[in-house]
Design an enzyme around this catalytic site. Sequence first.
Site, PDB file in Angstrom:
ATOM      1  CE1 TYR A 146      -2.911  -3.098   0.194  1.00  0.00           C
ATOM      2  CE2 TYR A 146      -4.026  -2.083   2.042  1.00  0.00           C
ATOM      3  CZ  TYR A 146      -3.937  -3.096   1.106  1.00  0.00           C
ATOM      4  OH  TYR A 146      -4.882  -4.083   1.087  1.00  0.00           O
ATOM      5  CE  LYS A 195       0.970 -18.032  -1.752  1.00  0.00           C
ATOM      6  NZ  LYS A 195       0.061 -19.201  -1.577  1.00  0.00           N
ATOM      7  CG  ASP A 227      -2.650 -20.064   0.500  1.00  0.00           C
ATOM      8  OD1 ASP A 227      -1.891 -20.071   1.499  1.00  0.00           O
ATOM      9  OD2 ASP A 227      -2.357 -20.634  -0.566  1.00  0.00           O
ATOM     10  CG  ASP A 251      -7.194  -4.113   3.776  1.00  0.00           C
ATOM     11  OD1 ASP A 251      -8.124  -3.853   4.557  1.00  0.00           O
ATOM     12  OD2 ASP A 251      -7.158  -3.716   2.599  1.00  0.00           O
ATOM     13  CG  ASP A 255     -12.743  -6.203   5.668  1.00  0.00           C
ATOM     14  OD1 ASP A 255     -12.278  -5.439   6.533  1.00  0.00           O
ATOM     15  OD2 ASP A 255     -13.403  -5.800   4.688  1.00  0.00           O
TER      16      ASP A 255
HETATM   17  C1  IPM Z   1      -8.961  -0.505   6.276  1.00  0.00           C
HETATM   18  C2  IPM Z   1      -9.439   0.048   4.979  1.00  0.00           C
HETATM   19  C3  IPM Z   1      -8.330   0.875   4.375  1.00  0.00           C
HETATM   20  C4  IPM Z   1      -7.132  -0.023   4.189  1.00  0.00           C
HETATM   21  C5  IPM Z   1      -8.704   1.560   3.062  1.00  0.00           C
HETATM   22  C6  IPM Z   1      -9.928   2.432   3.220  1.00  0.00           C
HETATM   23  C7  IPM Z   1      -7.542   2.332   2.485  1.00  0.00           C
HETATM   24  O1  IPM Z   1      -9.842  -0.971   4.143  1.00  0.00           O
HETATM   25  O2  IPM Z   1      -8.668   0.282   7.192  1.00  0.00           O
HETATM   26  O3  IPM Z   1      -8.853  -1.720   6.387  1.00  0.00           O
HETATM   27  O4  IPM Z   1      -7.093  -0.788   3.251  1.00  0.00           O
HETATM   28  O5  IPM Z   1      -6.238   0.017   5.009  1.00  0.00           O
HETATM   29 MG    MG Z   2      -9.780  -2.886   5.003  1.00  0.00          MG
END
Ligand code: IPM
Ligand code: MG
Length: 361
Positions: A146, A195, A227, A251, A255
């Site tokens: 990133y 990985k 994975d 990231d 989620d």
């Molecule tokens: C998070 C979000 C951010 C990231 C985005 C909005 C840039 O998805 O905080 O996880 O990927 O870090």
């Molecule tokens: Mg995120």
Amino acid sequence: MKLNITCIPGDGIGPEIIAEAKKALDAVAEKYGHDVQYTDILMGGASIDVHGVPLTDEAVETAKSADAVLMGSIGGDTTTSPWYKLPPNLRPEAGLLAIRKALNLFANLRPAVLYGELAQACPLKQEISGNGFDMLIMRELTGGLYFGERKTVEENGVRKALDTLTYDENEIRRIAVKGFDIARKRRKKVTSVDKANVLDSSRLWRAVVEEVAKDYPDVMLEHMLVDNCAMQLVKDPAQFDVILTENMFGDILSDEASMVTGSIGMLASASLNDTKFGLYEPSHGSAPDIAGKDLANPIATILSASMMLRYSFDLDREADAIDGAVKQVLQDGYRTGDIMSEGCEKVGCKRMGDLIVERIK
Ligand code: IPM
Ligand code: MG
């Protein structure tokens, strides 16, 4: 104690949930005799609308002069919002990436906990979720893909895009140290996710994590490929204590981990640097579809404020007061729409905030 807090209400449901978190902080401050001062700054779409950029230097300076930052959420609907017609470096998310870098917030802590009261919301089968789970994802936040060099070019009429994933050993070491330190205060297990069967950056990651582990003989270390980890999170989430991983893997996995709890509206997060300073925000996004309708769940933001009291101010008793009030409100049967279940009373964002405040007092 004087608490100087910068708030970033941001976009979507951000302003609503930040308002409730401020109410909870004010209640705690009144009860325990603290003086809280807030300074709001604009970030994301809210800043674009006023300044044309997602984060200004002045906003960064204000955040730097605070003891801690409390954030709501940023961003809008990526298909309909005009913010997403702008070049990528001027979109809302660029503001978030920029403030993480400017404040050197390299360690992102994302707890994913199955709340007993909300067990029905967990999408996993009862035989998998039955014993509960409580993990913490430690995501590296200011390096890797990133923040590497990226560009899109055209070569002989063919469009080509490039992103680079770089880590040096110091970046890996400092996040690993944070991961092991936190594991020591928990169940003393670190799962380092990489990985390493493909990527050089992962092979270095693994080697440095092994070196750091030598200083923590009391903490158990295991390595897992990313994975496989994605699979294990839905197969047996209870096996995890601290998951230590690089930026993009963290990231994605965070989620997934929040989804398996079934209650992303409950999950807080902290982004820390080498000092007591931190940025605290809910793990969920800006939910533009329900913004301004008093439907959002403010609990993740209120719990982020509690994490702030604990990590940045060492106010454990005050943090406990907030956590306890949240638990009580759930036990008393109040739910926002996202965590609603039969037999409970459905309430809006403001009322949920009020109910928590009542239980703090
Ligand atoms: C998070 C979000 C951010 C990231 C985005 C909005 C840039 O998805 O905080 O996880 O990927 O870090
Ligand atoms: Mg995120």
